[in-house]
Design a protein around this motif. Structure first.
Motif, PDB file in Angstrom:
ATOM      1  N   ARG A 224      26.136 -17.552   7.370  1.00  0.00           N
ATOM      2  CA  ARG A 224      25.163 -17.514   8.455  1.00  0.00           C
ATOM      3  C   ARG A 224      25.693 -18.220   9.688  1.00  0.00           C
ATOM      4  NH1 ARG A 224      22.964 -14.157  10.414  1.00  0.00           N
ATOM      5  NH2 ARG A 224      22.359 -13.514   8.305  1.00  0.00           N
ATOM      6  N   GLN A 225      26.334 -19.362   9.493  1.00  0.00           N
ATOM      7  CA  GLN A 225      26.900 -20.086  10.625  1.00  0.00           C
ATOM      8  C   GLN A 225      27.999 -19.262  11.296  1.00  0.00           C
ATOM      9  OE1 GLN A 225      28.430 -23.984   9.654  1.00  0.00           O
ATOM     10  NE2 GLN A 225      29.491 -24.199  11.615  1.00  0.00           N
ATOM     11  N   ALA A 226      28.832 -18.615  10.476  1.00  0.00           N
ATOM     12  CA  ALA A 226      29.905 -17.790  11.031  1.00  0.00           C
ATOM     13  C   ALA A 226      29.345 -16.640  11.864  1.00  0.00           C
ATOM     14  CB  ALA A 226      30.773 -17.255   9.901  1.00  0.00           C
ATOM     15  N   MET A 227      28.265 -16.028  11.386  1.00  0.00           N
ATOM     16  CA  MET A 227      27.699 -14.906  12.127  1.00  0.00           C
ATOM     17  C   MET A 227      27.037 -15.380  13.420  1.00  0.00           C
ATOM     18  SD  MET A 227      28.760 -12.539  10.300  1.00  0.00           S
ATOM     19  CE  MET A 227      28.043 -11.207  11.257  1.00  0.00           C
ATOM     20  N   ASP A 228      26.359 -16.533  13.359  1.00  0.00           N
ATOM     21  CA  ASP A 228      25.747 -17.086  14.569  1.00  0.00           C
ATOM     22  C   ASP A 228      26.809 -17.361  15.624  1.00  0.00           C
ATOM     23  OD1 ASP A 228      23.255 -16.928  13.440  1.00  0.00           O
ATOM     24  OD2 ASP A 228      23.151 -19.048  12.867  1.00  0.00           O
ATOM     25  N   GLU A 229      27.935 -17.936  15.199  1.00  0.00           N
ATOM     26  CA  GLU A 229      29.014 -18.232  16.137  1.00  0.00           C
ATOM     27  C   GLU A 229      29.623 -16.949  16.706  1.00  0.00           C
ATOM     28  OE1 GLU A 229      31.743 -20.653  13.957  1.00  0.00           O
ATOM     29  OE2 GLU A 229      30.452 -22.431  14.000  1.00  0.00           O
ATOM     30  N   HIS A 230      29.730 -15.945  15.861  1.00  0.00           N
ATOM     31  CA  HIS A 230      30.305 -14.671  16.328  1.00  0.00           C
ATOM     32  C   HIS A 230      29.432 -14.048  17.413  1.00  0.00           C
ATOM     33  CE1 HIS A 230      32.272 -10.746  16.226  1.00  0.00           C
ATOM     34  NE2 HIS A 230      31.082 -10.200  16.072  1.00  0.00           N
ATOM     35  N   TYR A 231      28.121 -14.017  17.178  1.00  0.00           N
ATOM     36  CA  TYR A 231      27.241 -13.387  18.156  1.00  0.00           C
ATOM     37  C   TYR A 231      27.044 -14.258  19.397  1.00  0.00           C
ATOM     38  CZ  TYR A 231      26.175  -9.736  14.801  1.00  0.00           C
ATOM     39  OH  TYR A 231      26.269  -8.673  13.935  1.00  0.00           O
ATOM     40  N   GLN A 232      27.252 -15.566  19.265  1.00  0.00           N
ATOM     41  CA  GLN A 232      27.105 -16.440  20.422  1.00  0.00           C
ATOM     42  C   GLN A 232      28.365 -16.473  21.286  1.00  0.00           C
ATOM     43  OE1 GLN A 232      25.926 -20.464  19.475  1.00  0.00           O
ATOM     44  NE2 GLN A 232      25.954 -21.134  21.610  1.00  0.00           N
ATOM     45  N   TYR A 233      29.534 -16.528  20.627  1.00  0.00           N
ATOM     46  CA  TYR A 233      30.775 -16.719  21.378  1.00  0.00           C
ATOM     47  C   TYR A 233      31.676 -15.479  21.418  1.00  0.00           C
ATOM     48  CZ  TYR A 233      29.378 -21.586  20.762  1.00  0.00           C
ATOM     49  OH  TYR A 233      28.677 -22.772  20.746  1.00  0.00           O
ATOM     50  N   GLY A 234      31.391 -14.505  20.563  1.00  0.00           N
ATOM     51  CA  GLY A 234      32.224 -13.313  20.531  1.00  0.00           C
ATOM     52  C   GLY A 234      33.479 -13.514  19.699  1.00  0.00           C
ATOM     53  N   PRO A 235      34.282 -12.464  19.564  1.00  0.00           N
ATOM     54  CA  PRO A 235      35.500 -12.550  18.745  1.00  0.00           C
ATOM     55  C   PRO A 235      36.596 -13.314  19.474  1.00  0.00           C
ATOM     56  CG  PRO A 235      35.389 -10.432  19.818  1.00  0.00           C
ATOM     57  CD  PRO A 235      34.092 -11.138  20.148  1.00  0.00           C
ATOM     58  N   PRO A 236      37.633 -13.758  18.757  1.00  0.00           N
ATOM     59  CA  PRO A 236      38.784 -14.390  19.411  1.00  0.00           C
ATOM     60  C   PRO A 236      39.432 -13.426  20.404  1.00  0.00           C
ATOM     61  CG  PRO A 236      38.893 -14.653  17.013  1.00  0.00           C
ATOM     62  CD  PRO A 236      37.797 -13.689  17.290  1.00  0.00           C
ATOM     63  N   ILE A 237      40.042 -13.977  21.430  1.00  0.00           N
ATOM     64  CA  ILE A 237      40.661 -13.150  22.461  1.00  0.00           C
ATOM     65  C   ILE A 237      41.728 -12.232  21.863  1.00  0.00           C
ATOM     66  CG2 ILE A 237      42.090 -13.210  24.542  1.00  0.00           C
ATOM     67  CD1 ILE A 237      40.667 -15.766  25.346  1.00  0.00           C
ATOM     68  N   ASP A 238      42.446 -12.742  20.850  1.00  0.00           N
ATOM     69  CA  ASP A 238      43.556 -11.980  20.264  1.00  0.00           C
ATOM     70  C   ASP A 238      43.154 -11.257  18.980  1.00  0.00           C
ATOM     71  OD1 ASP A 238      43.189 -14.202  18.674  1.00  0.00           O
ATOM     72  OD2 ASP A 238      45.334 -14.572  18.379  1.00  0.00           O
ATOM     73  N   TRP A 239      41.881 -10.916  18.819  1.00  0.00           N
ATOM     74  CA  TRP A 239      41.431 -10.362  17.544  1.00  0.00           C
ATOM     75  C   TRP A 239      42.172  -9.085  17.167  1.00  0.00           C
ATOM     76  CZ3 TRP A 239      39.504  -5.472  17.190  1.00  0.00           C
ATOM     77  CH2 TRP A 239      38.985  -4.888  18.348  1.00  0.00           C
ATOM     78  N   GLN A 240      42.581  -8.281  18.155  1.00  0.00           N
ATOM     79  CA  GLN A 240      43.241  -7.013  17.840  1.00  0.00           C
ATOM     80  C   GLN A 240      44.600  -7.205  17.176  1.00  0.00           C
ATOM     81  OE1 GLN A 240      43.011  -4.913  21.683  1.00  0.00           O
ATOM     82  NE2 GLN A 240      41.759  -3.382  20.637  1.00  0.00           N
ATOM     83  N   SER A 241      45.163  -8.396  17.281  1.00  0.00           N
ATOM     84  CA  SER A 241      46.462  -8.649  16.651  1.00  0.00           C
ATOM     85  C   SER A 241      46.321  -8.983  15.169  1.00  0.00           C
ATOM     86  CB  SER A 241      47.187  -9.802  17.373  1.00  0.00           C
ATOM     87  OG  SER A 241      46.483 -11.029  17.177  1.00  0.00           O
ATOM     88  N   ARG A 242      45.056  -9.184  14.695  1.00  0.00           N
ATOM     89  CA  ARG A 242      44.862  -9.597  13.299  1.00  0.00           C
ATOM     90  C   ARG A 242      43.779  -8.846  12.554  1.00  0.00           C
ATOM     91  NH1 ARG A 242      43.169 -15.404  13.847  1.00  0.00           N
ATOM     92  NH2 ARG A 242      42.654 -14.824  16.001  1.00  0.00           N
ATOM     93  N   TYR A 243      42.895  -8.145  13.282  1.00  0.00           N
ATOM     94  CA  TYR A 243      41.727  -7.532  12.651  1.00  0.00           C
ATOM     95  C   TYR A 243      41.601  -6.073  13.053  1.00  0.00           C
ATOM     96  CZ  TYR A 243      40.482 -12.456  11.999  1.00  0.00           C
ATOM     97  OH  TYR A 243      40.494 -13.777  11.665  1.00  0.00           O
ATOM     98  N   ILE A 244      40.947  -5.290  12.183  1.00  0.00           N
ATOM     99  CA  ILE A 244      40.730  -3.880  12.455  1.00  0.00           C
ATOM    100  C   ILE A 244      39.619  -3.670  13.472  1.00  0.00           C
ATOM    101  CG2 ILE A 244      39.088  -3.566  10.552  1.00  0.00           C
ATOM    102  CD1 ILE A 244      41.709  -1.050  11.841  1.00  0.00           C
ATOM    103  N   SER A 245      38.708  -4.634  13.588  1.00  0.00           N
ATOM    104  CA  SER A 245      37.609  -4.546  14.555  1.00  0.00           C
ATOM    105  C   SER A 245      37.215  -5.949  14.978  1.00  0.00           C
ATOM    106  CB  SER A 245      36.400  -3.830  13.939  1.00  0.00           C
ATOM    107  OG  SER A 245      35.817  -4.626  12.918  1.00  0.00           O
ATOM    108  N   ALA A 246      36.475  -6.038  16.074  1.00  0.00           N
ATOM    109  CA  ALA A 246      35.985  -7.345  16.519  1.00  0.00           C
ATOM    110  C   ALA A 246      35.067  -7.958  15.471  1.00  0.00           C
ATOM    111  CB  ALA A 246      35.254  -7.195  17.853  1.00  0.00           C
ATOM    112  N   TYR A 247      34.229  -7.127  14.852  1.00  0.00           N
ATOM    113  CA  TYR A 247      33.295  -7.630  13.836  1.00  0.00           C
ATOM    114  C   TYR A 247      34.030  -8.195  12.635  1.00  0.00           C
ATOM    115  CZ  TYR A 247      29.131  -7.700  10.850  1.00  0.00           C
ATOM    116  OH  TYR A 247      28.099  -8.090  10.030  1.00  0.00           O
ATOM    117  N   ALA A 248      35.189  -7.654  12.319  1.00  0.00           N
ATOM    118  CA  ALA A 248      35.964  -8.142  11.179  1.00  0.00           C
ATOM    119  C   ALA A 248      36.383  -9.595  11.346  1.00  0.00           C
ATOM    120  CB  ALA A 248      37.189  -7.266  10.966  1.00  0.00           C
TER     121      ALA A 248
END
Length: 353
Positions: A224-248
């Motif tokens: 729950r904390q991880a999801m709250d942080e994701h929706y509040q701050y968004g994905p890391p700037i470099d997410w495309q270098s490590r994840y298939i999607s921002a939500y991942a």
């Protein structure tokens, strides 16, 4: 998805067809042989395959709701097919819109079940197996004023809940824009949520947990904390270098589910291309497929690298074709090296677990 042909006239069929558009033969998908069969009445509520003579009954949702086109072997005592028996809750069908949306959901759910059966993964109904799978298809109640009270699509303890509004193209597009998602489909939801189910079944308490944690991260992090942080701050700037999607990037569980869904996207789309005999030669590309298309079955491929060699040129062709028609990319993803390795691990678990 494989190609199907009418057993009476050899007409090319779609997976969802219940009647041949050329000769008018009745059709039904038989999961025991993984084929769409031309069938004819054989008496006593049974139907015979035109090609083999094998006897079947129509799924209860085929007979009563026209919401399914699957068959049940004659000696199988169940009223519903293997796909419909996964349903635990369906919406109130006396509401016309609910009925239409439910049928759309069922169409995409059967594509998920097709993939699961092709991969020979467990797919038992939860009311028949304590580790089985169930679906709740629920509708929001009218006059909702609290957004938090709406039906949330998700998975918990073997039960996948789908808000039937996801089958409404207008509502789904509104949500896609609101969430800034380049890709949002009903089938994508089914594949993603099934990833959470198979995490519990194949990873959580087994020998793959260590390798998965090493690759996907710490699944014990407060969700729950991880999801709250994701929706509040968004994905890391470099997410495309490590994840298939921002939500991942939000949590290890979501990274796994997004990657799992993508693996199902890959093998099913590649099977469609393989069945059509497609082989994409991308000029000057190091990722050119070297295997002849007729010899390549992505659902059975032991070599993960073969999947990637076929996949990357195909997605380039898909996007180029879409752009030629003035549409956005059909495949709005980038497979960075760490993502490819995550997909490779999913492949190992599916075929070795």
């Amino acid at each position: 998805m494989k190609l199907f042909h009418c057993g009476r006239c050899a007409n090319l069929l779609y997976f969802e067809n219940s009647r041949c558009t050329r000769c008018g033969a009745d059709l039904g998908f038989a999961p025991d042989v993984m084929d769409l069969l031309a069938i004819e009445p054989a008496g006593n509520a049974t139907w015979a395959s035109v090609a083999s003579g094998d006897l079947y009954r129509l799924c209860g949702n085929y007979q009563n709701q026209r919401a399914c086109n699957w068959l049940i072997p004659k000696n199988d005592p169940h009223t519903y097919c293997v796909a419909c028996r996964l349903n635990r809750t369906i919406p109130d069908l006396s509401v016309q819109k609910n009925s239409d949306l439910w049928r759309r959901l069922e169409k995409e759910k059967r594509r998920l079940v097709y993939s699961v059966l092709r991969l020979q993964l467990p797919c038992e109904p939860r009311n028949e197996d304590q580790f089985g799978l169930a679906f709740d298809f629920l509708a929001d109640q009218p006059a909702m004023f609290d957004e938090r009270s709406k039906v949330a699509t998700g998975h918990a303890n073997g039960v996948i809940t789908i808000n039937i509004a996801e089958a409404d193209p207008v509502e789904r597009e509104r949500m896609r824009n609101q969430m800034a998602e380049p890709y949002r489909t009903v089938l994508g939801h089914f594949r993603h949520e099934s990833g959470h189910y198979y995490w519990d079944l194949l990873v959580r308490s087994g020998p793959w947990l260590g390798p998965v944690r090493e690759m996907f991260g710490d699944d014990t992090r407060d969700y729950r904390q991880a999801m709250d942080e994701h929706y509040q701050y968004g994905p890391p700037i470099d997410w495309q270098s490590r994840y298939i999607s921002a939500y991942a990037s939000s949590h290890a569980w979501e990274d796994w589910a997004e990657t799992w869904a993508h693996y199902l996207h890959m093998v099913d789309t590649l099977e469609t291309a393989w069945q059509f005999g497609m082989r994409v030669n991308a000029p000057q590309s190091p990722m050119v497929s070297s295997e002849p298309a007729p010899e390549f079955d992505p659902y059975q491929a032991g070599d993960f690298d073969a999947l990637i060699r076929h996949w990357l040129p195909l997605t380039l062709a898909l996007n180029s074709l879409n752009r030629s028609m003035g549409h956005d990319d059909a495949y709005p993803f980038v497979l960075a090296a760490p993502v490819v390795e995550k997909l490779r691990l999913v492949h190992r678990i599916v075929h070795g677990g």
